[in-house]
Motif scaffolding. Sequence first.
Motif, mmCIF file in Angstrom:
data_model
loop_
_atom_site.group_PDB
_atom_site.id
_atom_site.type_symbol
_atom_site.label_atom_id
_atom_site.label_comp_id
_atom_site.label_asym_id
_atom_site.label_seq_id
_atom_site.Cartn_x
_atom_site.Cartn_y
_atom_site.Cartn_z
ATOM 1 N N ASP A 279 0.851 -1.181 0.000
ATOM 2 C CA ASP A 279 0.000 0.000 0.000
ATOM 3 C C ASP A 279 0.895 1.242 0.000
ATOM 4 O OD1 ASP A 279 -1.599 2.236 1.152
ATOM 5 O OD2 ASP A 279 -3.152 0.704 1.298
ATOM 6 N N SER A 281 -0.356 4.499 0.178
ATOM 7 C CA SER A 281 -1.173 5.657 0.544
ATOM 8 C C SER A 281 -0.410 6.711 1.324
ATOM 9 C CB SER A 281 -2.395 5.197 1.353
ATOM 10 O OG SER A 281 -3.151 4.252 0.631
ATOM 11 N N LYS A 288 -0.276 2.710 -7.144
ATOM 12 C CA LYS A 288 -1.392 2.185 -6.378
ATOM 13 C C LYS A 288 -0.983 0.885 -5.706
ATOM 14 C CE LYS A 288 -3.222 0.001 -10.574
ATOM 15 N NZ LYS A 288 -4.378 -0.108 -11.499
ATOM 16 N N THR A 289 -1.877 0.361 -4.899
ATOM 17 C CA THR A 289 -1.607 -0.879 -4.189
ATOM 18 C C THR A 289 -1.484 -2.044 -5.170
ATOM 19 O OG1 THR A 289 -2.767 -0.112 -2.213
ATOM 20 C CG2 THR A 289 -2.490 -2.489 -2.461
#
Length: 472
Positions: A279, A281, A288-289
Amino acid sequence: MSTRILGPFNRVEGDLEVSLEIAGGRVSAAYVNSPLYRGFEQMLPGKDPMDALVIVPRICGICSVSQSAAAAKALRGLMGLTPPENGLLAEHLVTACENLADHLTHFYLFFMPDFARPAYRDKTWFPRLAARFKAVEGSAVADVLPARSAFMHLTGLMAGKWPHTLSLQPGGSARPLEQAEVLRLIALLRSFRRFIERHTFGDTLEAVAGLDSLAALHRWHAGRNGDLALFLEAAFDLGLERVGRGTDRFLSYGAYEHFPAGIWDAGLAALDPAAILEDLSSAWMAGKTLAPAQGLTEPLLDKPGAYSWCKAPRYNGQVMETGALARQMVAGHPLLRELVAACGGSVLARVLARLLELALVVPRMEAWAQQLVPGQAWCDHGKLPEEGSAMGLVEAARGALGHWVSVRHGRIQNYQIIAPTTWNFSPRDAAGVPGALEQALAGMAVDPDDPMPVAVQHVVRSFDPCMVCTVH
């Protein structure tokens, strides 16, 4: 609510910064920042796959053999090789030597000096512990450094040099031993056994490895003079069995064909590498993941909401802890499973697991050395494919280390790495779930007048962070 930023941390490999939000004298939230980025994963695409054996060990000067082993294992998968028995034994021996030397260094030089701080001067154990472990001045330094140096001669003998050896190859070991060298190896291991039995444990390795319950541990350390007993006296007095509890979910890739791979989450489960995702974030990374085999390492410094270079690996979406405690929880060590069941993964449990591995692994190393057969094959040879993908999953001292490589047209297309401290010191994921250290720090009581609370340092160091591996 107040915010305190802790750092830099001494006796940590690389840069580390911890931000604590404090309310009512306790940590309400922790944010762990890996502030150094180097970009090894960006160096590898376009290169010959075998170049990884030269480049990736330089990620770290402490766990370079583990990086070599992971790269060799990934290339081994690409080539479809099965090393001869001597080659596998050599890999086990040099990897175990580095891991145990790391455990020894962590305990004596990184972790224990914090107990010699003036904050503990009123404790009954303080004079004895300070005399033994005070940084630079304590008697342990004069004992452990020569013993560690002598033990590391094993890696010089079997791998040519340390760190950054080139002896570990996809097909085994490029450094065969003669009979006289095997005898020297056995003598080195016996000498190291004598040191840790005399100084670290004050007892035989077999007796320490056989401690199978908390009651047995308490009986064992009462009145004993070894360094482990001194640590246990301080740890139980400070309640460190209840401090630094993280996720209580553990991941191990398996080590030395002796400790199995698996997942512990209130029970044992098989490891599924396909369940691992990264991840991004809260990381200064674009993308992105994704699964690590498809992952990217593209810096994005101005990313909103990000606060670390560290990605957030997750297993089936869950935060996992890795390291010696994880290995032994998966392997089923009864003392550690009882300790975690009673109090959770803690400062005491993590440090105790490392020391127990000294007692568990040295006898295995002695057996491996006896099994070496000079004159027989040490390395097999093969050809790299033009196209393919593979992974190399190993256990470094600090835990699960994975290398994922993809080859196209005979060149590296993608190379991704998840280091142990990346698991343990990961930031928040897309769901806002903190990483293992961030969870372990939450709820701790902190002195508002202490700029670097020693209890926080105990928790951080119990994970034995290697930040240069995290942000390779």
